[in-house]
Design an enzyme around this catalytic site. Structure first.
Site, PDB file in Angstrom:
ATOM      1  N   ASP A   8       0.872  -1.167   0.000  1.00 47.46           N
ATOM      2  CA  ASP A   8       0.000   0.000   0.000  1.00 47.46           C
ATOM      3  C   ASP A   8       0.921   1.232   0.000  1.00 47.46           C
ATOM      4  O   ASP A   8       2.131   1.106   0.253  1.00 47.46           O
ATOM      5  CB  ASP A   8      -0.843  -0.043   1.283  1.00 47.46           C
ATOM      6  CG  ASP A   8      -1.666   1.199   1.478  1.00 47.46           C
ATOM      7  OD1 ASP A   8      -2.481   1.499   0.595  1.00 47.46           O
ATOM      8  OD2 ASP A   8      -1.482   1.892   2.506  1.00 47.46           O
TER       9      ASP A   8
ATOM     10  N   ASP B 212      -0.243   5.170   0.849  1.00 47.36           N
ATOM     11  CA  ASP B 212      -0.556   6.215   1.835  1.00 47.36           C
ATOM     12  C   ASP B 212      -0.634   5.644   3.253  1.00 47.36           C
ATOM     13  O   ASP B 212      -1.384   4.699   3.506  1.00 47.36           O
ATOM     14  CB  ASP B 212      -1.880   6.899   1.475  1.00 47.36           C
ATOM     15  CG  ASP B 212      -1.764   7.698   0.206  1.00 47.36           C
ATOM     16  OD1 ASP B 212      -1.165   8.779   0.252  1.00 47.36           O
ATOM     17  OD2 ASP B 212      -2.246   7.232  -0.843  1.00 47.36           O
TER      18      ASP B 212
ATOM     19  N   ASP C 165      -1.979  -0.227   5.954  1.00 48.51           N
ATOM     20  CA  ASP C 165      -2.229   0.503   7.203  1.00 48.51           C
ATOM     21  C   ASP C 165      -3.720   0.671   7.485  1.00 48.51           C
ATOM     22  O   ASP C 165      -4.109   0.923   8.623  1.00 48.51           O
ATOM     23  CB  ASP C 165      -1.603   1.911   7.162  1.00 48.51           C
ATOM     24  CG  ASP C 165      -2.294   2.800   6.145  1.00 48.51           C
ATOM     25  OD1 ASP C 165      -2.420   2.369   4.979  1.00 48.51           O
ATOM     26  OD2 ASP C 165      -2.740   3.908   6.516  1.00 48.51           O
TER      27      ASP C 165
HETATM   28  O1  G3P Z   1      -3.611   3.959   1.334  1.00 48.19           O
HETATM   29  P1  G3P Z   1      -3.626   4.005  -0.146  1.00 48.19           P
HETATM   30  O2  G3P Z   1      -2.245   4.082  -0.755  1.00 48.19           O
HETATM   31  O3  G3P Z   1      -4.462   2.927  -0.789  1.00 48.19           O
HETATM   32  O4  G3P Z   1      -4.302   5.425  -0.580  1.00 48.19           O
HETATM   33  C1  G3P Z   1      -5.641   5.669  -0.354  1.00 48.19           C
HETATM   34  C2  G3P Z   1      -5.969   7.145  -0.270  1.00 48.19           C
HETATM   35  O5  G3P Z   1      -5.380   7.852  -1.296  1.00 48.19           O
HETATM   36  C3  G3P Z   1      -5.616   7.731   1.070  1.00 48.19           C
HETATM   37  O6  G3P Z   1      -6.316   7.144   2.123  1.00 48.19           O
HETATM   38 MG    MG Z   2      -2.894   3.217   3.144  1.00 47.33          MG
END
Ligand code: G3P
Ligand code: MG
Length: 252
Positions: A36, A38, A201
Site C-alpha cells: 500500500d 498512503d 495501514d
Molecule cells: O492507502 P492508499 O495508498 O491505498 O491510498 C488511499 C488514499 O489515497 C488515502 O487514504
Molecule cells: Mg494506506
C-alpha cells in the site's frame, strides 16, 4: 483447510507494543510482496487528516478517528461520500464539492511527503534479493505523481504500480480489485494470491487484501481502534519491526 487452522485464530498474541503474530508454521510461503502507499510507505495520511479537520471546522464539526478509519485507503470519490454523509454535511457540501475544496490544500502538501520509518530499508532489501514487489494504492495518478516526486528512485524499484484510477480497479478497497490487478501483472505471469504478502495501514486495505486471498501485515496508526486489527495476519508498530524470515523471505 487443515485441522489445526480450525482452532487457531489469525493472531495468537495481542499486545499493543509488541508484534502480534500467528505462528510461522501456519503462514503461507511468500513469493511476491505488494505494498500500500498512503500511511504505509509514505506519511501522507496526516495531510488528509489536517485538511479534513479544517473543512469540518467550517461546519462546526470535529473530525475523529472513527470517521478517519472509514475513509482511509478508499478511492477519493468513495472516501468523499463517506465524509459528507457520516459527518452529516451532505446537504451543504456534496462529495464532488468536497474533493474540489480540499484539492488546493492537498496539492501544496503532497510534494512534501516523507517516507514512513523502515519503508526504504524494506523496499531496497526485497528488491536487492530479487523478491518481486509492486504497489497497490487507492490514490489516483495525479496525486501519486505529487506524493512520490521526491522519491522517484525508490518507487522505481516496484515491478509495477496499480493506481486507484486504473481501468481494472472498478471498486476501491475493501474490494479486492486493486490487489488482484497487482497479482496479475508480475513478470512471468500472474502470482498466486495465496503466495502474496500485502503491507497495509488501513482497515479497508486489510479487508481488500483478505478478499483477494492474500496474507496481510498491518502497520496501523496507533490512534486507530484496535478492533480493526483482527483481520490482519500480523500487526506491527512499524515496518522496522518486520522479520522477512518469518515469511520465508530472505533475511536482512
Ligand atoms: O492507502 P492508499 O495508498 O491505498 O491510498 C488511499 C488514499 O489515497 C488515502 O487514504
Ligand atoms: Mg494506506
Amino acid at each position: 483447510m487443515n485441522t489445526l487452522s480450525l482452532f487457531v485464530p489469525n493472531q495468537i498474541c495481542f499486545s499493543h507494543h509488541s508484534a502480534m503474530a500467528n505462528p510461522s508454521a501456519l503462514r503461507k510461503q511468500i513469493s511476491h510482496v505488494v505494498f500500500d502507499m498512503d500511511g504505509l510507505l509514505l506519511d501522507t495520511e496526516k495531510f488528509y487528516t489536517e485538511v479534513q479537520i479544517k473543512i469540518l471546522a467550517r461546519y462546526n464539526k470535529t473530525f475523529d478517528w472513527s470517521l478517519k478509519a472509514k475513509m482511509m485507503g478508499r478511492k477519493a470519490i468513495e472516501a468523499a461520500r463517506v465524509f459528507v454523509e457520516e459527518s452529516g454535511i451532505s446537504d451543504s457540501l456534496s462529495a464532488e464539492q468536497f474533493l474540489v475544496e480540499r484539492e488546493d490544500l492537498l496539492k501544496e502538501l503532497f510534494p512534501t511527503s516523507e517516507l514512513m520509518p523502515g519503508a526504504e530499508r524494506l523496499l531496497r532489501h526485497l528488491h536487492a534479493k530479487g523478491v518481486p514487489i509492486a504497489l497497490a494504492t487507492g490514490s489516483h495518478k495525479r496525486h501519486f505523481e505529487l506524493k512520490t516526486q521526491r522519491h522517484r528512485e525508490l518507487f522505481a524499484l516496484m515491478h509495477h504500480v496499480v493506481l486507484g484510477d486504473d481501468p481494472e480497479v472498478k471498486q476501491g478497497k475493501p474490494s479486492p480489485d486493486v490487489f488482484l490487478a497487482a497479482a496479475k501483472r508480475f513478470e512471468g505471469g500472474p502470482a498466486d494470491p495465496s503466495n502474496i504478502l500485502v503491507f497495509e495501514d488501513a482497515p479497508s486495505g486489510v479487508l481488500a487484501a483478505k478478499n483477494a486471498g492474500m496474507s496481510v501485515v498491518m502497520v496501523p496508526d496507533p490512534r486507530l481502534d484496535k478492533s480493526f486489527h483482527d483481520k490482519a495476519d500480523l500487526v506491527l508498530n512499524s515496518l522496522l519491526d518486520f522479520n522477512p524470515s518469518e515469511w520465508g523471505l530472505p533475511p536482512f
